[in-house]
Motif scaffolding. Structure first.
Motif, PDB file in Angstrom:
ATOM      1  N   ARG A   1       9.671  28.764   4.168  1.00 34.49           N
ATOM      2  CA  ARG A   1       8.821  27.594   3.965  1.00 34.49           C
ATOM      3  C   ARG A   1       9.485  26.644   2.967  1.00 34.49           C
ATOM      4  NH1 ARG A   1       5.145  25.986   0.220  1.00 34.49           N
ATOM      5  NH2 ARG A   1       3.393  24.706   0.922  1.00 34.49           N
ATOM      6  N   CYS A   2       9.402  25.362   3.268  1.00 35.80           N
ATOM      7  CA  CYS A   2       9.843  24.324   2.345  1.00 35.80           C
ATOM      8  C   CYS A   2       8.886  23.148   2.504  1.00 35.80           C
ATOM      9  CB  CYS A   2      11.277  23.891   2.646  1.00 35.80           C
ATOM     10  SG  CYS A   2      11.956  22.714   1.435  1.00 35.80           S
ATOM     11  N   GLU A   3       8.577  22.503   1.403  1.00 39.08           N
ATOM     12  CA  GLU A   3       7.607  21.416   1.431  1.00 39.08           C
ATOM     13  C   GLU A   3       8.232  20.142   0.886  1.00 39.08           C
ATOM     14  OE1 GLU A   3       3.184  22.064   0.617  1.00 39.08           O
ATOM     15  OE2 GLU A   3       3.838  21.018  -1.200  1.00 39.08           O
ATOM     16  N   LEU A   4       8.021  19.042   1.576  1.00 36.93           N
ATOM     17  CA  LEU A   4       8.508  17.735   1.154  1.00 36.93           C
ATOM     18  C   LEU A   4       7.316  16.801   0.952  1.00 36.93           C
ATOM     19  CD1 LEU A   4      11.345  17.200   3.811  1.00 36.93           C
ATOM     20  CD2 LEU A   4      11.594  18.194   1.529  1.00 36.93           C
ATOM     21  N   LEU A   5       7.408  15.950  -0.054  1.00 36.34           N
ATOM     22  CA  LEU A   5       6.420  14.891  -0.232  1.00 36.34           C
ATOM     23  C   LEU A   5       7.083  13.569   0.117  1.00 36.34           C
ATOM     24  CD1 LEU A   5       3.612  13.927  -1.114  1.00 36.34           C
ATOM     25  CD2 LEU A   5       4.526  13.661  -3.423  1.00 36.34           C
ATOM     26  N   LEU A   6       6.528  12.895   1.108  1.00 33.05           N
ATOM     27  CA  LEU A   6       7.040  11.605   1.526  1.00 33.05           C
ATOM     28  C   LEU A   6       6.228  10.491   0.876  1.00 33.05           C
ATOM     29  CD1 LEU A   6       8.273  13.530   3.627  1.00 33.05           C
ATOM     30  CD2 LEU A   6       7.848  11.792   5.386  1.00 33.05           C
ATOM     31  N   ASP A   7       6.893   9.399   0.578  1.00 40.72           N
ATOM     32  CA  ASP A   7       6.239   8.213   0.031  1.00 40.72           C
ATOM     33  C   ASP A   7       6.518   7.054   0.977  1.00 40.72           C
ATOM     34  OD1 ASP A   7       6.148   5.605  -1.522  1.00 40.72           O
ATOM     35  OD2 ASP A   7       5.342   6.956  -3.032  1.00 40.72           O
ATOM     36  N   ARG A   8       5.474   6.610   1.651  1.00 37.96           N
ATOM     37  CA  ARG A   8       5.591   5.499   2.610  1.00 37.96           C
ATOM     38  C   ARG A   8       4.885   4.278   2.017  1.00 37.96           C
ATOM     39  NH1 ARG A   8       5.730   1.584   5.816  1.00 37.96           N
ATOM     40  NH2 ARG A   8       5.645   1.822   8.110  1.00 37.96           N
ATOM     41  N   ARG A   9       5.641   3.236   1.742  1.00 40.12           N
ATOM     42  CA  ARG A   9       5.066   1.997   1.220  1.00 40.12           C
ATOM     43  C   ARG A   9       4.846   1.023   2.381  1.00 40.12           C
ATOM     44  NH1 ARG A   9       3.622   2.230  -4.388  1.00 40.12           N
ATOM     45  NH2 ARG A   9       4.332   4.345  -4.867  1.00 40.12           N
TER      46      ARG A   9
ATOM     47  N   GLY B   1      -4.273   1.070   0.802  1.00 45.81           N
ATOM     48  CA  GLY B   1      -3.413   0.334   1.702  1.00 45.81           C
ATOM     49  C   GLY B   1      -2.956  -1.001   1.144  1.00 45.81           C
ATOM     50  N   ALA B   2      -2.237  -1.743   1.988  1.00 43.35           N
ATOM     51  CA  ALA B   2      -1.719  -3.059   1.623  1.00 43.35           C
ATOM     52  C   ALA B   2      -2.732  -4.136   2.002  1.00 43.35           C
ATOM     53  CB  ALA B   2      -0.400  -3.314   2.344  1.00 43.35           C
ATOM     54  N   THR B   3      -2.620  -5.290   1.347  1.00 41.63           N
ATOM     55  CA  THR B   3      -3.515  -6.395   1.683  1.00 41.63           C
ATOM     56  C   THR B   3      -2.914  -7.717   1.219  1.00 41.63           C
ATOM     57  OG1 THR B   3      -5.854  -7.062   1.691  1.00 41.63           O
ATOM     58  CG2 THR B   3      -4.892  -6.489  -0.435  1.00 41.63           C
ATOM     59  N   GLN B   4      -3.519  -8.800   1.689  1.00 40.97           N
ATOM     60  CA  GLN B   4      -3.130 -10.139   1.230  1.00 40.97           C
ATOM     61  C   GLN B   4      -4.299 -11.082   1.404  1.00 40.97           C
ATOM     62  OE1 GLN B   4      -0.224 -12.203   3.689  1.00 40.97           O
ATOM     63  NE2 GLN B   4      -0.913 -11.139   5.524  1.00 40.97           N
ATOM     64  N   THR B   5      -4.310 -12.125   0.598  1.00 45.41           N
ATOM     65  CA  THR B   5      -5.239 -13.242   0.757  1.00 45.41           C
ATOM     66  C   THR B   5      -4.420 -14.463   1.144  1.00 45.41           C
ATOM     67  OG1 THR B   5      -6.756 -12.340  -0.904  1.00 45.41           O
ATOM     68  CG2 THR B   5      -6.987 -14.669  -0.374  1.00 45.41           C
TER      69      THR B   5
ATOM     70  N   GLY C   1       0.840  -1.192   0.000  1.00 51.61           N
ATOM     71  CA  GLY C   1       0.000   0.000   0.000  1.00 51.61           C
ATOM     72  C   GLY C   1       0.866   1.230   0.000  1.00 51.61           C
ATOM     73  N   SER C   2       0.247   2.385  -0.167  1.00 52.68           N
ATOM     74  CA  SER C   2       1.018   3.625  -0.213  1.00 52.68           C
ATOM     75  C   SER C   2       0.340   4.728   0.583  1.00 52.68           C
ATOM     76  CB  SER C   2       1.234   4.079  -1.665  1.00 52.68           C
ATOM     77  OG  SER C   2       0.000   4.213  -2.339  1.00 52.68           O
ATOM     78  N   LEU C   3       1.178   5.573   1.159  1.00 55.12           N
ATOM     79  CA  LEU C   3       0.739   6.708   1.954  1.00 55.12           C
ATOM     80  C   LEU C   3       1.659   7.862   1.591  1.00 55.12           C
ATOM     81  CD1 LEU C   3      -1.122   7.510   4.427  1.00 55.12           C
ATOM     82  CD2 LEU C   3       0.844   6.930   5.866  1.00 55.12           C
ATOM     83  N   ARG C   4       1.095   9.031   1.263  1.00 53.15           N
ATOM     84  CA  ARG C   4       1.935  10.143   0.805  1.00 53.15           C
ATOM     85  C   ARG C   4       1.639  11.418   1.602  1.00 53.15           C
ATOM     86  NH1 ARG C   4       0.762   7.951  -4.602  1.00 53.15           N
ATOM     87  NH2 ARG C   4       2.494   6.564  -5.073  1.00 53.15           N
TER      88      ARG C   4
ATOM     89  N   GLN D   1       4.948  -5.141  -5.640  1.00 52.74           N
ATOM     90  CA  GLN D   1       5.673  -4.071  -4.950  1.00 52.74           C
ATOM     91  C   GLN D   1       4.839  -2.791  -4.891  1.00 52.74           C
ATOM     92  OE1 GLN D   1       8.828  -4.622  -3.479  1.00 52.74           O
ATOM     93  NE2 GLN D   1       8.024  -6.645  -3.942  1.00 52.74           N
ATOM     94  N   GLY D   2       3.954  -2.631  -5.866  1.00 51.37           N
ATOM     95  CA  GLY D   2       3.071  -1.466  -5.890  1.00 51.37           C
ATOM     96  C   GLY D   2       1.721  -1.797  -5.289  1.00 51.37           C
ATOM     97  N   ALA D   3       0.757  -0.940  -5.560  1.00 51.80           N
ATOM     98  CA  ALA D   3      -0.596  -1.109  -5.031  1.00 51.80           C
ATOM     99  C   ALA D   3      -1.565  -1.325  -6.191  1.00 51.80           C
ATOM    100  CB  ALA D   3      -1.010   0.104  -4.218  1.00 51.80           C
ATOM    101  N   CYS D   4      -2.753  -1.843  -5.865  1.00 49.08           N
ATOM    102  CA  CYS D   4      -3.817  -1.989  -6.856  1.00 49.08           C
ATOM    103  C   CYS D   4      -5.147  -2.032  -6.124  1.00 49.08           C
ATOM    104  CB  CYS D   4      -3.594  -3.204  -7.752  1.00 49.08           C
ATOM    105  SG  CYS D   4      -3.847  -4.791  -6.929  1.00 49.08           S
ATOM    106  N   ASP D   5      -6.225  -2.315  -6.849  1.00 50.41           N
ATOM    107  CA  ASP D   5      -7.562  -2.223  -6.269  1.00 50.41           C
ATOM    108  C   ASP D   5      -7.978  -3.449  -5.462  1.00 50.41           C
ATOM    109  OD1 ASP D   5      -8.237   0.338  -7.035  1.00 50.41           O
ATOM    110  OD2 ASP D   5      -9.062  -0.274  -8.973  1.00 50.41           O
ATOM    111  N   LEU D   6      -7.139  -4.475  -5.370  1.00 48.08           N
ATOM    112  CA  LEU D   6      -7.510  -5.646  -4.574  1.00 48.08           C
ATOM    113  C   LEU D   6      -7.875  -5.250  -3.153  1.00 48.08           C
ATOM    114  CD1 LEU D   6      -7.810  -8.708  -4.139  1.00 48.08           C
ATOM    115  CD2 LEU D   6      -5.334  -8.794  -3.684  1.00 48.08           C
ATOM    116  N   VAL D   7      -7.144  -4.303  -2.580  1.00 49.34           N
ATOM    117  CA  VAL D   7      -7.373  -3.931  -1.178  1.00 49.34           C
ATOM    118  C   VAL D   7      -8.815  -3.494  -0.935  1.00 49.34           C
ATOM    119  CG1 VAL D   7      -6.568  -1.534  -1.510  1.00 49.34           C
ATOM    120  CG2 VAL D   7      -6.503  -2.582   0.771  1.00 49.34           C
TER     121      VAL D   7
END
Length: 376
Positions: free
Chosen positions: A234-242, A282-286, A161-164, A314-320
């Motif tokens: 001011r400074c802005e960062l974009l974080l990528d949390r997998r 988010g992340a998921t599994q069956t 899953g991913s969170l930004r 490694q990426g995300a999709c609609d299964l979740v």
């Protein structure tokens, strides 16, 4: 379908939805074209053929933008031998074509299966999964789902899953000739950057899953400053949390906030999360022992897939989103993921036809015909 442009952004799935809807209606399914936002659409088809279970075939209608670097017209299907080129051939109009053909075959022989068959083709998977989220909010009971994505027809039973989070660092402005009178937000952002890198190396990457590997945290965008002669405030960062299956989005958010709070205590840095950019989810599994995973492995191997899996994206999709709605599911589709999102994207005809066989085989295996009742 390749010729009908559904690049996302902006998506415009309504350009293709009527074509898909008509193909499904011809099989005898009841079809709804759900325009959930202007130009954005899901196509949802249903056929009740006796007792449970409920089985959904799902993939997405949108594609990534074509971009530059093509040697062929991205919106005109080009065939060279058994290879088909065009935007979406691999991700994910190849899966869509195979699923439409699987539905046609299943609907032509309703005596070979029993239950409720759904075809759920959604918008916006490439950006924020708005289509799948919209559908899953009120979809009712679904027992099994196959999500079409390019897996070379191998079986994926888990995905990340991913969170930004958007992080804003604030300082104090000053004339660049007297920088000591201000506090440079970009300098503070550099400290935040180092802390994020260290947190990934020391903590986050040790969070692992046997199918998808390790979790991750990195910075993918940075912006700051407002004039050539002004100390930036001011400074802005974009974080990528997998995230990996088993991780909770709220816990991941809290972890990042704690990291920023620690930097305020140790360095006096004012950094806060101001927003979360939309992601697929988010992340998921069956579970490996689930019937849909076992049936998928059997059918993939029967169609000549030498190492059918299961694997993890490694990426995300609609299964979740289907999993959150209660379905057990897998990700299977024609096409090589390493060629998705690239110029001269392609899929092969043998992969498309094998995907059809796999989809039909899984449905029939999990929806045995012995329970067929009169259609209602």
């Amino acid at each position: 379908m390749v010729a009908l442009n559904t690049e996302n952004p902006p998506g415009n799935e309504m350009a293709l939805a009527p074509f898909i809807g008509e193909a499904l209606r011809k099989t005898g399914m009841d079809v709804l074209i759900d325009e959930y936002a202007l130009g954005r659409a899901n196509v949802v088809a249903k056929f009740h053929n006796g007792a449970s279970p409920v089985f959904a075939l799902n993939t997405h209608i949108d594609t990534v933008p074509a971009g530059d670097g093509w040697t062929k017209d991205p919106f005109s299907l080009t065939q060279e031998g058994d290879t088909l080129f065009g935007r979406g051939t691999c991700d994910c109009k190849g899966s869509l074509a195979s699923m439409l053909e699987a539905v046609r075959i299943l609907m032509a022989s309703p005596e070979s299966w029993s239950g409720t068959l759904l075809a759920v083709f959604v918008g916006d998977e490439e950006v924020a999964s708005a289509g799948a989220r919209h559908y899953a909010r009120d979809c009712g009971k679904i027992d099994y789902v196959i999500v079409g994505e390019p897996t070379s027809n191998t079986v994926f039973s888990a995905h990340k899953g991913s969170l930004r989070p958007v992080v804003e660092i604030t300082g104090v402005t000053a004339h660049s000739g007297t920088p000591e009178l201000g506090r440079n937000a970009i300098y503070d952002a550099a400290i935040v950057t180092g802390a994020v890198k260290k947190h990934h190396e020391d903590v986050i990457r040790s969070i692992t899953h046997p199918l998808v590997g390790n979790a991750s945290l990195c910075i993918t965008r940075v912006s700051g400053g407002k004039a050539d002669n002004v100390v930036p405030d001011r400074c802005e960062l974009l974080l990528d949390r997998r995230l990996v299956p088993g991780e909770c989005e709220e816990s991941a958010k809290a972890d990042i906030i704690n990291l920023l709070s620690g930097l305020e205590q140790s360095h006096g840095i004012k950094a806060r999360v101001t927003a979360y950019k939309p992601t697929t989810g988010g992340a998921t599994q069956t579970d490996l022992n689930n019937a849909v995973v076992q049936a998928s492995l059997t059918e993939a191997e029967a169609c000549g897939v030498s190492k059918p899996g299961p694997y993890g994206f490694q990426g995300a999709c609609d299964l979740v989103h289907f999993r959150e709605a209660g379905a057990s599911g897998v990700v299977i589709g024609p096409g090589d993921l390493s060629y998705a999102h690239k110029p001269d994207e392609f899929v092969t005809i043998p992969e498309l036809t094998n995907a059809v066989k796999i989809y039909v085989g899984i449905v029939r295996r999990l929806m045995p015909s012995s329970n067929v009742q009169a259609n209602t």
